[in-house]
Structures are given as C-alpha cells and as structure tokens.
Motif scaffolding. Structure first.
Motif, PDB file in Angstrom:
ATOM      1  N   THR A   1       0.846  -1.184   0.000  1.00  0.00           N
ATOM      2  CA  THR A   1       0.000   0.000   0.000  1.00  0.00           C
ATOM      3  C   THR A   1       0.889   1.244   0.000  1.00  0.00           C
ATOM      4  O   THR A   1       2.041   1.196   0.457  1.00  0.00           O
ATOM      5  N   PRO A   2       0.380   2.354  -0.517  1.00  0.00           N
ATOM      6  CA  PRO A   2       1.212   3.567  -0.537  1.00  0.00           C
ATOM      7  C   PRO A   2       1.727   3.961   0.847  1.00  0.00           C
ATOM      8  O   PRO A   2       2.909   4.292   1.005  1.00  0.00           O
ATOM      9  N   ILE A   3       0.870   3.892   1.842  1.00  0.00           N
ATOM     10  CA  ILE A   3       1.309   4.261   3.191  1.00  0.00           C
ATOM     11  C   ILE A   3       2.225   3.188   3.774  1.00  0.00           C
ATOM     12  O   ILE A   3       3.137   3.476   4.539  1.00  0.00           O
TER      13      ILE A   3
ATOM     14  N   GLN B   1       5.669   3.920   2.596  1.00  0.00           N
ATOM     15  CA  GLN B   1       6.277   5.004   3.384  1.00  0.00           C
ATOM     16  C   GLN B   1       6.850   4.425   4.681  1.00  0.00           C
ATOM     17  O   GLN B   1       7.965   4.763   5.081  1.00  0.00           O
ATOM     18  N   ALA B   2       6.077   3.556   5.310  1.00  0.00           N
ATOM     19  CA  ALA B   2       6.526   2.928   6.557  1.00  0.00           C
ATOM     20  C   ALA B   2       7.756   2.059   6.307  1.00  0.00           C
ATOM     21  O   ALA B   2       8.665   2.015   7.134  1.00  0.00           O
TER      22      ALA B   2
ATOM     23  N   GLU C   1       1.433   9.682  12.397  1.00  0.00           N
ATOM     24  CA  GLU C   1       0.587   9.972  11.236  1.00  0.00           C
ATOM     25  C   GLU C   1       0.509   8.774  10.288  1.00  0.00           C
ATOM     26  O   GLU C   1      -0.546   8.482   9.734  1.00  0.00           O
ATOM     27  N   ILE C   2       1.619   8.082  10.115  1.00  0.00           N
ATOM     28  CA  ILE C   2       1.642   6.920   9.218  1.00  0.00           C
ATOM     29  C   ILE C   2       0.920   5.745   9.870  1.00  0.00           C
ATOM     30  O   ILE C   2       0.143   5.044   9.218  1.00  0.00           O
TER      31      ILE C   2
ATOM     32  N   GLY D   1      -2.666   6.281   9.576  1.00  0.00           N
ATOM     33  CA  GLY D   1      -3.078   6.007   8.197  1.00  0.00           C
ATOM     34  C   GLY D   1      -3.232   4.522   7.922  1.00  0.00           C
ATOM     35  O   GLY D   1      -4.169   4.095   7.240  1.00  0.00           O
ATOM     36  N   ILE D   2      -2.336   3.711   8.473  1.00  0.00           N
ATOM     37  CA  ILE D   2      -2.424   2.260   8.303  1.00  0.00           C
ATOM     38  C   ILE D   2      -3.653   1.716   9.025  1.00  0.00           C
ATOM     39  O   ILE D   2      -4.378   0.876   8.494  1.00  0.00           O
TER      40      ILE D   2
ATOM     41  N   ASP E   1      -6.594   2.600   6.918  1.00  0.00           N
ATOM     42  CA  ASP E   1      -6.693   1.702   5.749  1.00  0.00           C
ATOM     43  C   ASP E   1      -7.271   0.358   6.151  1.00  0.00           C
ATOM     44  O   ASP E   1      -8.111  -0.201   5.442  1.00  0.00           O
TER      45      ASP E   1
END
Length: 74
Positions: free
Chosen positions: A41-43, A46-47, A60-61, A64-65, A68
């Motif tokens: 996944t996009p997030i 990032q992680a 924040e990440i 976001g997870i 999702d």
C-alpha cells in the motif's frame, strides 16, 4: 470498553494477540505495519522506508495504516 496495553516490546504483541480474539478487537502491533508493507500500500511503502532506516514510524503513518485497515474491513 477500550483497552490499551503498554509495556516492554516483548510483551505487548503477545498480550494484545491474546486479548483480540474477537474481530471487533484487532491487535495493533508491528505485524500490522509489516502487513501494510507486504501489501504494497502507498502508506505501507512510506513505513517501509522508515522501518528500513531503523527509525520509529511516525504516528501519522500508523494512524493512516489503521485507517486503511478499517476501510478494508467495512
């Protein structure tokens, strides 16, 4: 009831998994981050970069997870 377990890293995941047997009580742990990375996944990507550097994943990440995961299960 909302329950948050705090403790040494070696115990949080074990305790959370034991307490999250029902589907409405998911365990939020490192496995959640690894699953997001594996899913691509996009997030999650990032992680992945942050985890690879050895740094802590920012709130924040993580939020976001969690978001999702909630969206995927409804």
């Amino acid at each position: 009831m909302r329950l948050i377990l705090l403790g040494p890293p070696a115990r949080q995941g074990t305790s959370a998994a034991a307490g999250s047997q029902a589907p409405h009580r998911p365990a939020l742990d490192g496995e959640m981050l690894r699953a997001a990375v594996a899913a691509g996944t996009p997030i999650g990507l990032q992680a992945k970069d942050i985890m690879a550097s050895g740094a802590l994943v920012p709130d924040e990440i993580v939020v976001g997870i969690i978001s999702d995961r909630s969206t995927c299960r409804t």
